[in-house]
Design a protein around this motif. Structure first.
Motif, PDB file in Angstrom:
ATOM      1  N   ARG A  93       6.384  24.729 104.091  1.00  0.00           N
ATOM      2  CA  ARG A  93       6.426  23.562 104.941  1.00  0.00           C
ATOM      3  C   ARG A  93       6.714  24.003 106.364  1.00  0.00           C
ATOM      4  O   ARG A  93       7.506  24.916 106.584  1.00  0.00           O
ATOM      5  N   ARG A  97      -0.583  18.866 110.552  1.00  0.00           N
ATOM      6  CA  ARG A  97       0.094  18.398 109.337  1.00  0.00           C
ATOM      7  C   ARG A  97      -0.288  19.335 108.206  1.00  0.00           C
ATOM      8  O   ARG A  97      -1.433  19.743 108.074  1.00  0.00           O
ATOM      9  N   GLN A 120       3.635  17.093 106.010  1.00  0.00           N
ATOM     10  CA  GLN A 120       4.717  17.337 106.973  1.00  0.00           C
ATOM     11  C   GLN A 120       4.144  17.812 108.302  1.00  0.00           C
ATOM     12  O   GLN A 120       3.220  18.628 108.332  1.00  0.00           O
ATOM     13  N   SER A 121       4.697  17.310 109.398  1.00  0.00           N
ATOM     14  CA  SER A 121       4.239  17.681 110.740  1.00  0.00           C
ATOM     15  C   SER A 121       4.743  19.060 111.127  1.00  0.00           C
ATOM     16  O   SER A 121       5.857  19.455 110.776  1.00  0.00           O
TER      17      SER A 121
END
Length: 155
Positions: free
Chosen positions: A14, A91, A95-96
């Motif tokens: 992430r 993204r 999630q950014s």
């Protein structure tokens, strides 16, 4: 603790929730570019990015790129001119992410005759390292970050 699941599937990654400085190298061999695969959580390839990685606090971008190439693929490199710096907002798996990317021309000074078959590397959770035709990366929209595309478009 391993960074990869069984059978070489990368561990879920992430984007950190901070601005992340990166240095990447455009390492060419003829009409191909040395890239690493980017995977989703299921292990499917969703794109390819040039070799490189995060810049540590107090480290210059070109020095970070030399270190990252050595860590990721065990090769030495010469860093050429800086061709771009850009902001990458993206993204990944919902999630950014936010990166400031320094892009350099680079040349391997070892491993220059790396074979054409993909090589699995464990660094950064695991990825395939391979030479890909620039035309395929651009035509299929697989080049990451996508802001690199104009830098590789030929006249």
């Amino acid at each position: 603790m391993s960074d990869t699941h069984a059978h070489g599937i990368p561990s879920p990654w992430r984007p950190p929730q901070r601005v992340r400085p990166l240095a990447i190298g455009l390492i060419r061999r003829g009409d191909t570019l040395l890239v690493m695969s980017v995977h989703n959580d299921a292990g499917a390839v969703i794109g390819y990015r040039p070799v490189g990685g995060e810049i540590a606090f107090g480290e210059r971008a070109d020095t970070a790129l030399i270190r990252e190439i050595r860590e990721e693929i065990g090769a030495d490199a010469e860093i050429g001119r800086q061709v771009a710096t850009f902001e990458n907002l993206f993204r990944h798996e919902g999630q950014s992410g936010h990166e400031i990317v320094f892009v350099f021309e680079a040349r391997l000074t070892s491993l220059a005759d790396m074979e054409d078959t993909p090589i699995w590397i464990e660094e950064g959770g695991g990825a395939f390292l391979l030479w890909m035709p620039v035309s395929d990366l651009l035509a299929d929209g697989l080049l990451l970050p996508q802001s690199l595309a104009p830098l590789l478009t030929t006249d």
